[in-house]
Design an enzyme around this catalytic site. Structure first.
Site, PDB file in Angstrom:
ATOM      1  N   GLY A  31       0.696  -1.125  -0.006  1.00 42.84           N
ATOM      2  CA  GLY A  31       0.164  -0.100   0.195  1.00 42.84           C
ATOM      3  C   GLY A  31       0.741   1.300  -0.101  1.00 42.84           C
ATOM      4  N   PHE A  33       1.647   3.147   2.341  1.00 44.72           N
ATOM      5  CA  PHE A  33       2.210   3.325   3.743  1.00 44.72           C
ATOM      6  C   PHE A  33       2.925   1.964   4.168  1.00 44.72           C
ATOM      7  CE2 PHE A  33      -1.093   6.366   3.439  1.00 44.72           C
ATOM      8  CZ  PHE A  33      -0.247   7.577   3.375  1.00 44.72           C
ATOM      9  N   GLY A  34       2.630   0.832   3.620  1.00 46.34           N
ATOM     10  CA  GLY A  34       3.107  -0.373   4.199  1.00 46.34           C
ATOM     11  C   GLY A  34       2.693  -1.704   3.372  1.00 46.34           C
ATOM     12  N   VAL A  36       1.196  -5.469   3.306  1.00 46.73           N
ATOM     13  CA  VAL A  36       0.249  -6.109   3.873  1.00 46.73           C
ATOM     14  C   VAL A  36       0.464  -7.777   3.720  1.00 46.73           C
ATOM     15  CG1 VAL A  36      -2.450  -6.746   3.824  1.00 46.73           C
ATOM     16  CG2 VAL A  36      -1.677  -4.497   3.329  1.00 46.73           C
ATOM     17  N   LYS A  50      -0.897  -5.311   8.060  1.00 46.10           N
ATOM     18  CA  LYS A  50      -0.243  -4.191   7.539  1.00 46.10           C
ATOM     19  C   LYS A  50       0.964  -3.856   8.497  1.00 46.10           C
ATOM     20  CE  LYS A  50      -2.298  -0.499   5.821  1.00 46.10           C
ATOM     21  NZ  LYS A  50      -3.095   0.809   5.582  1.00 46.10           N
ATOM     22  N   ASP A 148      -9.105   8.534  -0.086  1.00 46.47           N
ATOM     23  CA  ASP A 148      -8.472   7.563  -1.017  1.00 46.47           C
ATOM     24  C   ASP A 148      -9.233   6.496  -1.466  1.00 46.47           C
ATOM     25  OD1 ASP A 148      -6.216   7.015  -2.663  1.00 46.47           O
ATOM     26  OD2 ASP A 148      -5.251   5.856  -0.944  1.00 46.47           O
TER      27      ASP A 148
END
Length: 347
Positions: A31, A33-34, A36, A50, A148
């Site tokens: 994603g 930000f990280g 999964v 995540k 988003d």
């Protein structure tokens, strides 16, 4: 963080064990930000974990924001947060319910598109359930702007029911203001142009993003495609141009039966008109997500309540909606009268 007292705290060791040491074989995707991972907890539950990127200097802020917001929410079309590590942990990890059938993007134009699993009825259902989730977010107190909305953040279970996820960019929205001034964030191709240019976030910013999702559902095209001509790289621009030129035949995925099934053709035309309204550059001309949901429900029923929709929802602009089968791409040129640009505060 309001509401986080109900959030279960997991240890880093337990989540490392659940994901086989964050094995690459367990990766479900990356994603903003990280990464999964699929995991199995000690109690047997299958989860999605995540793991926020270490080099993201805003990761703590995104972590706190997502925990704070998701701990307030409960809806069948939103991904459930099972828990997280503590905010002081060396690794910031979020634990969600596992949604097994990939994303809408995967099925439309990604690695699972070859399956051709998304028939028109399923796509219309996806649109309705996503709108239902957003309507819930905009109606809670305080309202939540997702910020988003995109097909990569719309997950599907084995029955193709929707679970909207990824609340890292979401914002709590005061119900007594018309907009929040904030630096534009989101995914290229989905960001509201008014928000991008004027730094003003409203509930209609989510509506714009949802309009892009609607176009993806009828076209199976990605929101951004660098192989398209310059003024049509963004799917929103491509759709607006084609609808205005009455070239819907060229926009719609031919696999949906648009050419061969009159009923499907009529319903897709209605959804295209609705998308056109959501994508208006003037946000005051966009419907609220609640109005979008009501329109989708009528479309699903076959449009037989078209007169009712016109009288109850669009009484200020009788030119926008024609009844039943007379609904044509020409009508989307007219203005959707909306009573307010502030978030709806009641379901």
């Amino acid at each position: 963080m309001a509401g986080t007292q109900f959030t279960h705290i997991f240890s880093y060791e337990e989540l490392k064990e659940a994901t086989n040491g964050f094995s690459p074989l367990k990766e479900l995707g990356d994603g903003g930000f990280g990464t999964v991972y699929k995991g199995k907890l000690r109690d047997g539950r299958i989860v999605a974990v995540k793991r926020l990127y270490q080099n993201n200097n805003r990761r703590a802020e995104q972590f706190m924001n997502e925990v704070d917001i998701l701990s307030r929410l409960q809806h069948p079309n939103l991904v459930s947060l099972y828990g997280c590590t503590t905010s002081t942990s060396s690794e910031l990890l979020l634990v969600y319910e596992y949604v097994s059938n990939g994303t809408v993007a995967d099925h439309l134009h990604g690695p699972r598109s070859y399956e051709n699993a998304l028939t028109w009825p399923i796509r219309l259902s996806i649109a309705m359930e996503t709108a239902n989730a957003l309507a819930y977010l905009h109606a809670v107190e305080p309202p939540v702007i997702h910020r988003d909305v995109k097909t990569n953040n719309i997950l599907l279970d084995n029955e193709f029911h929707v679970k909207v996820g990824d609340f890292g960019l979401s914002r709590l929205f005061p119900s007594d203001v018309s907009h929040v001034s904030t630096f534009p964030m989101g995914t290229p191709g989905y960001v509201d142009p008014v928000y991008h240019e004027c730094y003003q976030l409203t509930d209609r910013s989510d509506v714009y993003s949802f309009g892009v999702v609607l176009v993806e559902l009828i076209s199976s095209k990605p929101a951004v495609d660098l192989s398209r001509t310059r003024d049509e790289i963004n799917l929103a621009n491509l759709a607006l141009n084609m609808i205005q030129r009455s070239e819907l035949d060229e926009l719609v995925d031919p696999a949906l039966g648009f050419q061969s099934n009159w009923e499907i053709r009529r319903m897709i035309s209605l959804v295209a008109e609705l998308a056109f309204q959501c994508l208006q550059s003037d946000r005051d001309m966009r419907p609220s997500i609640k109005e979008v949901l009501e329109a989708l429900k009528i479309i699903e029923k076959g449009g037989h309540d078209g007169d009712k929709l016109e009288k109850e929802k669009l009484s200020k602009d009788s030119h926008l909606v024609q009844s039943g089968a007379n609904f044509s791409p020409v009508t989307v040129m007219n203005r959707w009268e909306s009573s307010s640009t502030t978030p709806n505060t009641s379901l």
